[in-house]
Design an enzyme around this catalytic site. Structure first.
Site, PDB file in Angstrom:
ATOM      1  N   ASN A 138      -9.240  40.147  71.974  1.00 15.65           N
ATOM      2  CA  ASN A 138      -9.355  39.215  70.856  1.00 15.65           C
ATOM      3  C   ASN A 138      -8.680  39.716  69.591  1.00 15.65           C
ATOM      4  O   ASN A 138      -8.191  38.935  68.784  1.00 15.65           O
ATOM      5  CB  ASN A 138     -10.833  38.928  70.567  1.00 15.65           C
ATOM      6  N   ARG A 148     -12.801  40.028  54.172  1.00 15.39           N
ATOM      7  CA  ARG A 148     -13.003  38.900  55.087  1.00 15.39           C
ATOM      8  C   ARG A 148     -14.417  38.367  54.965  1.00 15.39           C
ATOM      9  O   ARG A 148     -15.337  39.080  54.564  1.00 15.39           O
ATOM     10  CB  ARG A 148     -12.745  39.400  56.517  1.00 15.39           C
ATOM     11  N   GLU A 184     -16.898  50.730  64.158  1.00 14.88           N
ATOM     12  CA  GLU A 184     -16.649  51.051  62.751  1.00 14.88           C
ATOM     13  C   GLU A 184     -17.652  52.076  62.241  1.00 14.88           C
ATOM     14  O   GLU A 184     -17.306  52.945  61.419  1.00 14.88           O
ATOM     15  CB  GLU A 184     -16.730  49.787  61.894  1.00 14.88           C
ATOM     16  N   THR A 208     -10.221  42.226  63.198  1.00 14.39           N
ATOM     17  CA  THR A 208      -9.335  41.285  62.522  1.00 14.39           C
ATOM     18  C   THR A 208      -9.848  41.058  61.094  1.00 14.39           C
ATOM     19  O   THR A 208     -11.059  40.928  60.907  1.00 14.39           O
ATOM     20  CB  THR A 208      -9.314  39.950  63.279  1.00 14.39           C
TER      21      THR A 208
END
Length: 1176
Positions: free
Chosen positions: A998, A114, A64, A31
């Site tokens: 999530n 972020r 990642e 996210t």
């Protein structure tokens, strides 16, 4: 160019270009960047072709780091590849970023920038992650609006191809990644003129090729390494001009001209601000409003790395005397933040004063009033330096004072606020509304959606703007023309009308259609504001309409119809017709019945809308004084309550505990009252099995034992307690304000002794709950390690932010009832860390002795190692205590009864229950001994004092490592495997939802074959990873596969795992809303039973200790499947939807899934037989 406008969000804009200009994409969910990967995967599954006429190859990796590694390999092969990430994900890519830039491999990383997890995790946007990769050698290109994201994504891809320098194209997470805006879309056919096919061919020929071989990635010594680092300087020296050249060419295509540094403002500006990203828009609005009388300006930094001094000075007006540089990050210990330092260096030979400030960390709103404060600060003779704006810093006093908000939104813009609840469909419906309006009018639209930390039951606020002029206002609505409240419980909790304009529209969804009912149920403050602002007030009982047509709480389309009818943004009849077409498009996959019900709901909406002619005397309603809070803990008064009222922005710095620590048990103060219906208990038919309490995800229904002589509230019905000779009364009590209304307890009750009743008919149960939870706890009558007995132990996990009907929380709650007062939890980032640890809500609580789970979260990928480190650290401290006690005993000192207690403790050092029991006795005896023997042997007293200081360590800790399947099967598997192999005494609980719950339901290695998930739009191709079987290969790990549907087996395995002296692994089936269970999450335990009966979910336990007593260590607890798998597949849309989208794939993959399950069944039988044969 034929300009086509379309409403889309920033992630879609970036993904559209990335897909078009790439051959491959390597993806992993995080996210707020996940939708970019989801879109790329979906387009690939649908066969969409890129600019080169090919379908992009999209591959999901395990992390990642894995995505960056695979991307690096793809680039080395000469392929145009891309990826999407954010925050910790970008940090995991750093090692490969250095490699990629060092090898001059062209690529673009699209980053929804972020905050980085430090004292806490934040999924919201700032520039912290991107600033952490300044030294990687990647070019850093910043976008400040959704339109810029599309345009500058093109610039990034073309520039990387032509320069060989890799690019990181970034834009603020959520604020831009999820903002929907009206933009001009660039079609793929228009990009052909920008592409130099000869250069692309050179990229391909530089790839690894055994027919033209070369070597790269060598090891170099100190004699040549430095020179080779410097050899690429020319590429960076040329890059700024090359990027500007591409910007100019894109401008010819689109008509939108960009500069590396864009200046806006007065030609003779004396005070300017320099900023990157969406923060430029409020500053520009201030310049538009006040620039005619103030000499102010703004420089928007687009290409941040390499930072071109030449281009910056060219954009800088000669008249400038002061510069304020705003950074959306914090670099602790530095003289200033990154952009500030670069600007300061660029102008060091001038007489310009430069100051720096921070804004917008973690998506903190940056409004025009704050922008004005920044300009006003520059006016001062001695401006505040290194300041913050948007918070009140009463510790270092570095924050700017903000005056009243200023309305700088374009005149005529209609602004709308929708107060919804997660999972009620409000956000989705509003996204559809924007698309309907933009596609069918000449209006521009903007949408932004803010959420609470709670999962599907949390509050959502949709901010929608529509107008005839382009909308560039990346901040929350301050003056609303239309406000809708979709949940009646909000009227008592939030200041719903704080942002309402005079004479605006207010729509409430409630069962109170008459003025008398509204008089009785609306708080005085709300009535006062309705009258004070002369609002047009409407009420609709949308929830009853939804129930009537069979939508079970999904009120989104009903309320959307009301919006179109009242707002006037679009002709009402036309809007309703378009809304019905949207329903057909959006819900066709779910079946014609769902489409029909939603259309019926729309038709019923207008017929049941009531305008409320309220009396003007409402303006005289006295605004209630805040509830008395003097008896509340300081944290609740100063932090929790303001945040619960959405007033967290107003809390000053000094009020917060350092390092992000919070006390346990704060969630009990929330009392959300979000359920439409709650369970009511019938004592006459109840068999006191306590199943309802076991399955409740929120610990909102519990059994209580009461002394018959206790004075009880009037409606506090009880019945005689069964299973004990002691004369006690029994009651099942619900907390109406904590219940989420999932009905899981009702559907699990074997005697139908519970039924759902409207919340407003159950208000008397609030008093009953408050009475029950303050009763003496009687947990000594039944065995703790049993279904019934465990539920008389206080759950030390209660009222979490989990979804209604959550499949994860019952397992963790049960753990706390078995071991909670001695638990230490390392929790992986994911659903369980969000419902379990979202500031300021702490659902973990303490018992009457103030003991409870000590809980901590590190990261997503390192949870197993983190938990191992905690366990080793605690063991180290306990060993030091053990040495002290041994030293004491070896001294042969007269320490009375302590000697026997200490010896007993040593013998039970690693026994959870006995060490706890002895711990309490030792503490008392040791304290008394020290009080009585202060003047005796000083050395012994000192030794006893040191032991007393470590008294908390007498009790063994129950170490649990908890996380989801995304962690255990994928990103954290290497660490989990290492911890299992370590032999250390730790317990691992995997809450297996079979998707990344999530981040929105992406595929993991736990996802079964044929399961439809994000990143697996055509259904997963491969079978589910058998984590349990892998763990059994070590033969020294306790392993179990469990389900809430078999509670006896579940408790047995949890207890055995805790007792096992070594690593244990419990894999718990945890249904999730992402499964799309057609009967709802209230039936998820029955769905689990069906999964067991079809063989879909296996039950087994593997106990290596059984070898020692001549028993088979592998016990396959599942029976032979007795139901057809299709019975399960048709119940869940994650399987059934594939039949509608890719029917041939569905048939093939469903059959393969059936084979997978049969093969696993046979394998487990053979494994059990194999271990049995070894015993002979």
């Amino acid at each position: 160019m034929n300009k086509k406008t379309e409403a889309m969000d920033g992630n879609t804009a970036a993904a559209h270009i990335a897909y078009g200009l790439s051959d491959q994409a390597f993806i992993y969910p995080i996210t707020p960047s996940s939708p970019m990967g989801e879109l790329a995967d979906m387009w690939s599954a649908q066969g969409r072709k890129n600019v080169f006429g090919r379908v992009v190859d999209v591959t999901e990796m395990q992390s990642e780091g894995g995505a960056a590694g695979a991307l690096h390999g793809s680039l080395a092969a000469g392929t145009l590849s891309t990826t999407f990430t954010a925050s910790q994900g970008l940090l995991l890519m750093l090692p490969n970023m250095f490699k990629i830039s060092g090898e001059l491999l062209p690529t673009v990383f699209h980053v929804a920038s972020r905050a980085i997890a430090g004292q806490a995790l934040s999924i919201f946007g700032d520039h912290s992650d991107v600033m952490a990769c300044r030294t990687t050698g990647f070019a850093l290109l910043s976008s400040g609006s959704v339109q810029e994201i599309m345009d500058l994504a093109v610039v990034a891809h073309i520039s990387t191809i032509e320069s060989r320098i890799p690019f990181c194209h970034f834009f603020e997470g959520f604020r831009l990644s999820h903002e929907i805006n009206t933009i001009e879309k660039i079609e793929y056919k228009e990009l052909n003129d920008l592409i130099n096919k000869d250069i692309i061919e050179k990229i391909r020929t530089r790839g690894l090729n055994p027919e033209h071989p070369h070597m790269r990635g060598t090891s170099q010594g100190p004699d040549v390494y430095f020179q080779l680092v410097e050899s690429s300087n020319k590429y960076y020296d040329e890059l700024a001009d090359k990027v500007q050249n591409v910007m100019d060419r894109v401008a010819k295509l689109t008509g939108r001209q960009y500069q590396l540094f864009d200046y806006v403002g007065s030609d003779d500006a004396e005070r300017i601000v320099v900023v990157m990203g969406s923060g430029a828009a409020p500053l520009e609005e201030i310049i538009s409003k006040f620039g005619h009388k103030e000499k102010i300006g703004l420089i928007k930094c687009r290409l941040y790395r390499p930072f071109s001094k030449k281009h910056f000075l060219k954009a800088l007006p000669k008249s400038v005397k002061k510069i304020c540089v705003l950074d959306r990050t914090k670099e602790s210990g530095s003289l200033g933040e990154p952009l500030f330092l670069d600007v300061s260096t660029a102008v060091k030979k001038t007489n310009i004063d430069v100051i720096g400030g921070r804004y917008g960390l973690g998506s903190k709103d940056f409004t025009p009033a704050m922008a004005l404060a920044v300009f006003d600060n520059l006016k001062q003779k001695e401006p505040l330096e290194n300041f913050t704006v948007g918070i009140t810093d009463d510790v270092t006093h570095k924050s700017l004072k903000i005056n009243q908000e200023i309305d700088t939104v374009p005149e005529g813009t209609q602004q709308c606020l929708f107060w919804g609840m997660g999972s009620d469909g409000t956000v989705g419906a509003n996204k559809n509304a924007i698309k309907i309006i933009v596609d069918n009018t000449s209006l521009y639209g903007q949408g932004y959606f803010s959420y609470s930390a709670h999962k599907s039951g949390g509050i959502s606020i949709s901010h929608l703007r529509f107008g005839s002029k382009k909308i560039h206002s990346p901040y929350l609505i301050q003056n609303a023309d239309y406000i809708a409240c979709h949940n009646k419980s909000y009227v008592d909790k939030y200041d719903l009308l704080n942002k309402a304009k005079f004479g605006s529209i207010f729509v409430l969804n409630s069962p109170w259609n008459s003025i008398d009912e509204l008089e009785q149920n609306l708080p005085s403050s709300l009535k006062h504001k309705i009258a004070e602002k002369h609002l047009k007030f409407f009420n609709i009982d949308a929830s009853s309409i939804a129930d009537k047509v069979g939508l079970a709480g999904r009120i989104n389309m009903i309320m959307q119809a009301v919006f179109f009818h009242l707002s006037g943004v679009l002709d009402s009849k036309k809007a309703i017709d378009l809304l019905k077409k949207t329903i057909e498009k959006e819900y066709s996959k779910k079946g014609e019945d769902v489409v029909k019900k939603n259309k019926e709901g729309v038709d019923e909406s207008i017929r049941n809308l009531h305008e409320i002619k309220y009396p003007q005397k409402w303006i005289e309603c006295e605004i209630e004084d805040p509830k008395k809070t003097q008896d509340l803990p300081i944290f609740i008064k100063e932090i929790f309550n303001p945040m619960a009222k959405l007033e967290g922005d107003l809390i000053p710095v000094s009020k917060f505990p350092e390092a992000g620590f919070i006390p346990l048990g704060t969630s009990k103060y929330d009392k959300r009252g979000i359920a439409e219906k709650v369970p009511n208990w019938n004592p006459k038919t109840c068999i006191q099995c306590n199943f309802c309490s076991v399955v409740c995800p929120h610990a909102a229904i519990r059994p209580f034992l009461i002394n018959p002589e206790t004075k009880k509230p009037k409606n506090f019905e009880t019945t005689r307690t069964k299973g004990t000779k002691e004369d006690l009364e029994f009651r099942i009590q619900v907390s109406p304000l904590d219940c989420t209304g999932c009905s899981l307890c009702v559907n699990t009750c074997p005697t139908k002794s519970l039924e759902m009743k409207p919340l407003h008919d159950m208000k008397d149960q609030i008093e009953n709950w408050n009475f029950a939870v303050n009763l003496p706890i009687r947990n000594d009558l039944f065995k703790r390690e049993s279904i019934k007995g465990s539920q008389f132990h206080q759950p030390l996990l209660e009222f979490s932010g989990a979804c209604a009907g959550c499949g994860e929380t019952p397992y963790v709650k049960l753990l706390t009832q078995l071991f909670g007062e001695q638990m230490v939890v390392a929790n992986a980032t994911g659903c369980s860390s969000i419902w379990g640890g979202s500031y300021p809500n702490c659902p973990y609580s303490t018992n009457r002795f103030s003991h409870g789970p000590a809980w901590a979260n590190s990261l997503f990928e390192d949870n197993a190692e983190f938990g191992l480190g905690i366990a080793k650290g605690i063991q180290n401290q306990r060993n030091s205590l053990l040495l002290l006690v041994n030293d004491l005993l070896q001294s042969n000192s007269d320490i009375g009864e302590l000697k026997d207690l200490f010896n007993d403790w040593i013998n039970n050092f690693n026994d959870l229950r006995k060490s706890k029991e002895l711990s309490e006795k030792i503490k008392v005896e040791l304290s008394e001994y020290l009080d009585k023997n202060q003047n005796k042997d000083l050395n012994i007293n000192n030794l006893l004092q040191e032991i007393f200081q470590k008294k908390d360590l007498f009790s063994k800790r129950s170490q649990w490592i908890i996380g989801g399947d995304g962690w255990a099967y994928d990103i954290g598997f290497g660490g989990l495997d290492h911890v299992l192999a370590s032999g250390e005494d730790v317990n691992i609980l995997v809450l297996d939802t079979e998707v990344y719950s999530n981040t929105g339901g992406q595929s993991s290695k736990s996802t079964p074959r044929s399961g439809v998930a994000k990143f697996a739009a055509k259904g997963k191709n491969t079978c589910k990873k058998d984590l349990g079987l892998i763990a059994t290969s070590y033969e020294n790990v306790y392993v179990a596969s469990v389900s809430l549907a078999n509670m006896t087996h579940l408790i047995k395995c949890l207890v055995e795992a805790e007792k096992y002296k070594g690593p244990s692994l419990i894999i718990a089936y945890s249904p999730c809303i992402e499964h799309g269970i057609k009967l709802g999450m209230g039936s998820q335990v029955k769905e689990q039973q069906l999964a067991i009966e079809t063989g879909y979910w296996p039950l087994f336990h593997f106990d290596p200790n059984f070898h020692l007593i001549g028993k088979n260590p592998f016990v396959y607890d599942s029976k032979k499947p007795k139901k057809d798998l299709i019975d399960l597949l048709k119940h869940e849309t994650r399987f059934s939807s594939l039949l509608k989208t890719f029917p041939q794939e569905a048939i093939k993959k469903h059959n393969l899934l059936k084979d997978d399950i049969q093969r696993r069944h046979e394998k487990y039988l053979q494994l059990s037989q194999l271990f049995q044969s070894k015993l002979k």
